[in-house]
Design an enzyme around this catalytic site. Structure first.
Site, PDB file in Angstrom:
ATOM      1  N   GLY A  13       0.812  -1.214   0.000  1.00  0.00           N
ATOM      2  CA  GLY A  13       0.000   0.000   0.000  1.00  0.00           C
ATOM      3  C   GLY A  13       0.839   1.255   0.000  1.00  0.00           C
ATOM      4  N   CYS A  14       1.886   1.263   0.802  1.00  0.00           N
ATOM      5  CA  CYS A  14       2.742   2.446   0.896  1.00  0.00           C
ATOM      6  C   CYS A  14       3.531   2.660  -0.394  1.00  0.00           C
ATOM      7  CB  CYS A  14       3.667   2.328   2.101  1.00  0.00           C
ATOM      8  SG  CYS A  14       2.756   2.284   3.665  1.00  0.00           S
ATOM      9  N   THR A  15       3.910   1.579  -1.056  1.00  0.00           N
ATOM     10  CA  THR A  15       4.595   1.692  -2.335  1.00  0.00           C
ATOM     11  C   THR A  15       3.657   2.279  -3.377  1.00  0.00           C
ATOM     12  OG1 THR A  15       6.068  -0.144  -1.815  1.00  0.00           O
ATOM     13  CG2 THR A  15       5.785   0.394  -4.163  1.00  0.00           C
TER      14      THR A  15
ATOM     15  N   ALA B 202       3.232   6.038  -2.585  1.00  0.00           N
ATOM     16  CA  ALA B 202       4.440   6.804  -2.907  1.00  0.00           C
ATOM     17  C   ALA B 202       4.612   6.941  -4.421  1.00  0.00           C
ATOM     18  CB  ALA B 202       5.675   6.143  -2.291  1.00  0.00           C
TER      19      ALA B 202
END
Length: 157
Positions: free
Chosen positions: A46-48, A51
């Site tokens: 999710g964070c990838t 970003a």
């Protein structure tokens, strides 16, 4: 649970190291609008996605006068790998002590698969040129959030 920020609040000042070890402060952006987003952990799916969405829309945000900064509890080495692997072109800052996360109201109780634990509440803020919170979104989704942010800021064509 720490207190949440609202539009009109003074944005809590911070100075944190980026992925290269350089200190970055909120005051460095005074006079410009800045999007400050908080995410749980570098290199997670999710964070990838989030970003990379910021990376892919950075020119549009920058052209509209918005700088972007991401903050997580990750240490510099993990941030450096994430920035290099995903070719990120905006600063990612690490707050392993969680003081900034708490000051911004994004460190709190989370639930996942029936378990309760403390963690980063995925959140995004727009700080105006005078250092005040212009917008505050808590519990945002990793996917589609940047597109929604662009629409909410009136930048969508």
């Amino acid at each position: 649970m720490t207190e949440r920020l609202s539009p009109g609040d003074e944005a809590p000042e911070f100075t944190l190291p980026d992925s290269t070890g350089k200190e970055v402060s909120l005051s460095d952006f005074r006079g410009r609008s800045v999007v400050v987003y908080f995410y749980p952990a570098a290199s997670t799916p999710g964070c990838t996605k989030q970003a990379c969405d910021f990376r892919d829309n950075l020119a549009e945000l920058n052209d509209a006068g918005y700088q972007v900064v991401g903050i997580s509890p990750d240490k510099q080495a993990k941030l450096a790998k994430f920035v290099e692997h995903e070719e990120l072109t905006f600063p990612l800052l690490g707050d392993p002590e969680k003081g900034v996360l708490e000051a911004w109201g994004v460190w709190g109780e989370k639930r996942n698969y029936g378990k309760t634990y403390m963690g980063v509440i995925r959140s995004t803020f727009v700080v105006d040129p005078e250092g005040k919170i212009a917008n505050a979104w808590y519990n945002v989704r990793a996917t589609g959030h940047v597109a929604k942010l662009i629409r909410d800021l009136g930048l969508a064509s």
